[in-house]
Structures are given as structure tokens and as C-alpha cells.
Design a protein around this motif. Sequence first.
Motif, PDB file in Angstrom:
ATOM      1  N   ALA A  45      18.895 -10.964   7.930  1.00 43.97           N
ATOM      2  CA  ALA A  45      20.041 -10.095   7.649  1.00 43.97           C
ATOM      3  C   ALA A  45      20.899 -10.034   8.905  1.00 43.97           C
ATOM      4  O   ALA A  45      20.409 -10.297  10.006  1.00 43.97           O
ATOM      5  CB  ALA A  45      19.578  -8.702   7.252  1.00 43.97           C
ATOM      6  N   HIS A  46      22.169  -9.678   8.718  1.00 46.87           N
ATOM      7  CA  HIS A  46      23.069  -9.620   9.869  1.00 46.87           C
ATOM      8  C   HIS A  46      24.323  -8.828   9.541  1.00 46.87           C
ATOM      9  O   HIS A  46      24.641  -8.593   8.385  1.00 46.87           O
ATOM     10  CB  HIS A  46      23.453 -11.030  10.334  1.00 46.87           C
ATOM     11  CG  HIS A  46      24.100 -11.879   9.274  1.00 46.87           C
ATOM     12  ND1 HIS A  46      24.483 -13.166   9.486  1.00 46.87           N
ATOM     13  CD2 HIS A  46      24.433 -11.624   7.989  1.00 46.87           C
ATOM     14  CE1 HIS A  46      25.019 -13.678   8.398  1.00 46.87           C
ATOM     15  NE2 HIS A  46      24.996 -12.762   7.483  1.00 46.87           N
TER      16      HIS A  46
ATOM     17  N   SER B 137      25.633  -0.045   6.822  1.00 45.40           N
ATOM     18  CA  SER B 137      26.269  -0.368   5.537  1.00 45.40           C
ATOM     19  C   SER B 137      26.967  -1.729   5.606  1.00 45.40           C
ATOM     20  O   SER B 137      27.271  -2.321   4.573  1.00 45.40           O
ATOM     21  CB  SER B 137      27.269   0.719   5.128  1.00 45.40           C
ATOM     22  OG  SER B 137      28.411   0.689   5.969  1.00 45.40           O
ATOM     23  N   ARG B 138      27.186  -2.232   6.818  1.00 48.07           N
ATOM     24  CA  ARG B 138      27.839  -3.535   7.004  1.00 48.07           C
ATOM     25  C   ARG B 138      26.838  -4.702   7.009  1.00 48.07           C
ATOM     26  O   ARG B 138      27.237  -5.857   7.076  1.00 48.07           O
ATOM     27  CB  ARG B 138      28.630  -3.537   8.314  1.00 48.07           C
ATOM     28  CG  ARG B 138      29.774  -2.529   8.321  1.00 48.07           C
ATOM     29  CD  ARG B 138      30.544  -2.532   9.630  1.00 48.07           C
ATOM     30  NE  ARG B 138      30.970  -3.873   9.995  1.00 48.07           N
ATOM     31  CZ  ARG B 138      30.975  -4.343  11.248  1.00 48.07           C
ATOM     32  NH1 ARG B 138      30.586  -3.572  12.245  1.00 48.07           N
ATOM     33  NH2 ARG B 138      31.387  -5.561  11.495  1.00 48.07           N
ATOM     34  N   ILE B 139      25.547  -4.387   6.961  1.00 50.81           N
ATOM     35  CA  ILE B 139      24.522  -5.435   7.026  1.00 50.81           C
ATOM     36  C   ILE B 139      24.489  -6.226   5.734  1.00 50.81           C
ATOM     37  O   ILE B 139      24.535  -5.673   4.635  1.00 50.81           O
ATOM     38  CB  ILE B 139      23.144  -4.844   7.360  1.00 50.81           C
ATOM     39  CG1 ILE B 139      23.156  -4.354   8.805  1.00 50.81           C
ATOM     40  CG2 ILE B 139      22.033  -5.861   7.124  1.00 50.81           C
ATOM     41  CD1 ILE B 139      21.877  -3.745   9.286  1.00 50.81           C
ATOM     42  N   ARG B 140      24.396  -7.510   5.881  1.00 54.64           N
ATOM     43  CA  ARG B 140      24.316  -8.458   4.749  1.00 54.64           C
ATOM     44  C   ARG B 140      22.972  -9.171   4.814  1.00 54.64           C
ATOM     45  O   ARG B 140      22.617  -9.725   5.854  1.00 54.64           O
ATOM     46  CB  ARG B 140      25.450  -9.472   4.880  1.00 54.64           C
ATOM     47  CG  ARG B 140      25.368 -10.618   3.888  1.00 54.64           C
ATOM     48  CD  ARG B 140      26.475 -11.650   4.179  1.00 54.64           C
ATOM     49  NE  ARG B 140      26.364 -12.761   3.263  1.00 54.64           N
ATOM     50  CZ  ARG B 140      25.720 -13.901   3.528  1.00 54.64           C
ATOM     51  NH1 ARG B 140      25.120 -14.080   4.688  1.00 54.64           N
ATOM     52  NH2 ARG B 140      25.669 -14.863   2.633  1.00 54.64           N
ATOM     53  N   LYS B 141      22.228  -9.134   3.711  1.00 51.48           N
ATOM     54  CA  LYS B 141      20.990  -9.918   3.620  1.00 51.48           C
ATOM     55  C   LYS B 141      21.392 -11.375   3.415  1.00 51.48           C
ATOM     56  O   LYS B 141      22.293 -11.678   2.634  1.00 51.48           O
ATOM     57  CB  LYS B 141      20.140  -9.464   2.455  1.00 51.48           C
ATOM     58  CG  LYS B 141      19.186  -8.356   2.782  1.00 51.48           C
ATOM     59  CD  LYS B 141      18.230  -8.147   1.622  1.00 51.48           C
ATOM     60  CE  LYS B 141      17.005  -7.416   2.086  1.00 51.48           C
ATOM     61  NZ  LYS B 141      16.064  -7.176   0.998  1.00 51.48           N
ATOM     62  N   VAL B 142      20.730 -12.272   4.098  1.00 53.45           N
ATOM     63  CA  VAL B 142      21.042 -13.692   3.993  1.00 53.45           C
ATOM     64  C   VAL B 142      20.122 -14.327   2.955  1.00 53.45           C
ATOM     65  O   VAL B 142      18.897 -14.324   3.137  1.00 53.45           O
ATOM     66  CB  VAL B 142      20.899 -14.398   5.350  1.00 53.45           C
ATOM     67  CG1 VAL B 142      21.147 -15.894   5.222  1.00 53.45           C
ATOM     68  CG2 VAL B 142      21.842 -13.772   6.380  1.00 53.45           C
ATOM     69  N   PRO B 143      20.679 -14.874   1.877  1.00 53.31           N
ATOM     70  CA  PRO B 143      19.832 -15.526   0.873  1.00 53.31           C
ATOM     71  C   PRO B 143      19.196 -16.796   1.422  1.00 53.31           C
ATOM     72  O   PRO B 143      19.853 -17.575   2.125  1.00 53.31           O
ATOM     73  CB  PRO B 143      20.805 -15.866  -0.262  1.00 53.31           C
ATOM     74  CG  PRO B 143      22.008 -15.012  -0.012  1.00 53.31           C
ATOM     75  CD  PRO B 143      22.081 -14.815   1.473  1.00 53.31           C
ATOM     76  N   HIS B 144      17.902 -16.972   1.119  1.00 50.10           N
ATOM     77  CA  HIS B 144      17.171 -18.180   1.526  1.00 50.10           C
ATOM     78  C   HIS B 144      16.577 -18.823   0.293  1.00 50.10           C
ATOM     79  O   HIS B 144      16.185 -18.197  -0.632  1.00 50.10           O
ATOM     80  CB  HIS B 144      16.060 -17.845   2.520  1.00 50.10           C
ATOM     81  CG  HIS B 144      16.575 -17.613   3.909  1.00 50.10           C
ATOM     82  ND1 HIS B 144      16.787 -18.622   4.808  1.00 50.10           N
ATOM     83  CD2 HIS B 144      16.949 -16.468   4.528  1.00 50.10           C
ATOM     84  CE1 HIS B 144      17.251 -18.117   5.935  1.00 50.10           C
ATOM     85  NE2 HIS B 144      17.365 -16.810   5.788  1.00 50.10           N
TER      86      HIS B 144
END
Length: 175
Positions: free
Chosen positions: A47-48, A168-175
Amino acid sequence: MTPLRLTVLVAVMIALVACRSGSVKPTIPPVANVDIPRFMGDWYVIAHIPSYPEREAYAAVESYALRPDGRIQTTFRYRKGALDGPLKAMHPIGTVREGSQGAVWDMQFVWPIQAEYVIVYLGDDYQQTIVGRSKRDYVWLMARTPRIPTADYEARIRQIAALGYDVSRIRKVPH
């Protein structure tokens, strides 16, 4: 040289010096010590809060390799827009700041600009890490595997929030 050109030149030089973070002490707390050789290898971005190129990153992996000159060759590779999207890569060079016990790096994407990179969490087993910045503009939760247990994810997000980030700005990165 005309006064206008001189003014523009001085403004550009000031901007370049301001972008360089190498001599500024981080205001985000780094970990006490990083064993740099042990930190090398692949880290999956779980996440980032993404930088501009990372906004559409899928299957993102950050890889580190120690160079003979002591700097760190970095390769950030990801799929753009989807898991089967085009493969993209960036290749910044990291320099460990003297006196930081390996926890603070300057990452150079384009000369002469260096971006602050602070390791703010590192599991004892070197399986999970959080990298942040004093500006609290970007953050990366990474692991040695493409997925981590939900309890670990939630604990890391709480740590990121405690560092002053807007989670709230964090995005999970799909793998």
C-alpha cells in the motif's frame, strides 16, 4: 547577462538547492538501525500514498542492490493500469546518509534532485517495512511477499497514521 536572465538563473538555483534534502535532518523518526545488506532484495509494495507515476501501479515491486561504490541501485517495476498492463520501471540511485545507521537515504531520480527516503518501520525479521518522508506526502508499506496478514496490514496503517499521515489517501496495490 540581462537582469531578467540573472533573476531566472538565481531562482532556478535556489529551487534546485531547496529540492536537495541531503543535508536536512528528517523530521519523521527513522528506525534506529538498518542492516543494509539484509535490506537488499525485492520488496512488494502493499500500500502507499503514491507519487504521480505510481497512481495506477499494479504488481509493484521495489528492488534494491548494493553497488560496489556503496550506493544502492533501485529498480521500481510495476504494471500500469491493470495486472496485465504494460510493464514500467524506474531506476533511481539511493545514497545512505552518513550517520543515519542506514535508515535515511537520498534517492536520486534525476540529477541533481534527491528525494528524502526514511525507513520508519522495519520488522525484526526484515519481512515488512514502512518508508516515509518528513513532508508526509508519500509513504510506502512494503513486504517480502505480495500479501500480508490483515492484522499486520491494520497495525502498519495505524503506525502510518501515528506518524502524521492522512491514511484516507492510502491506496492498496493490487498484486
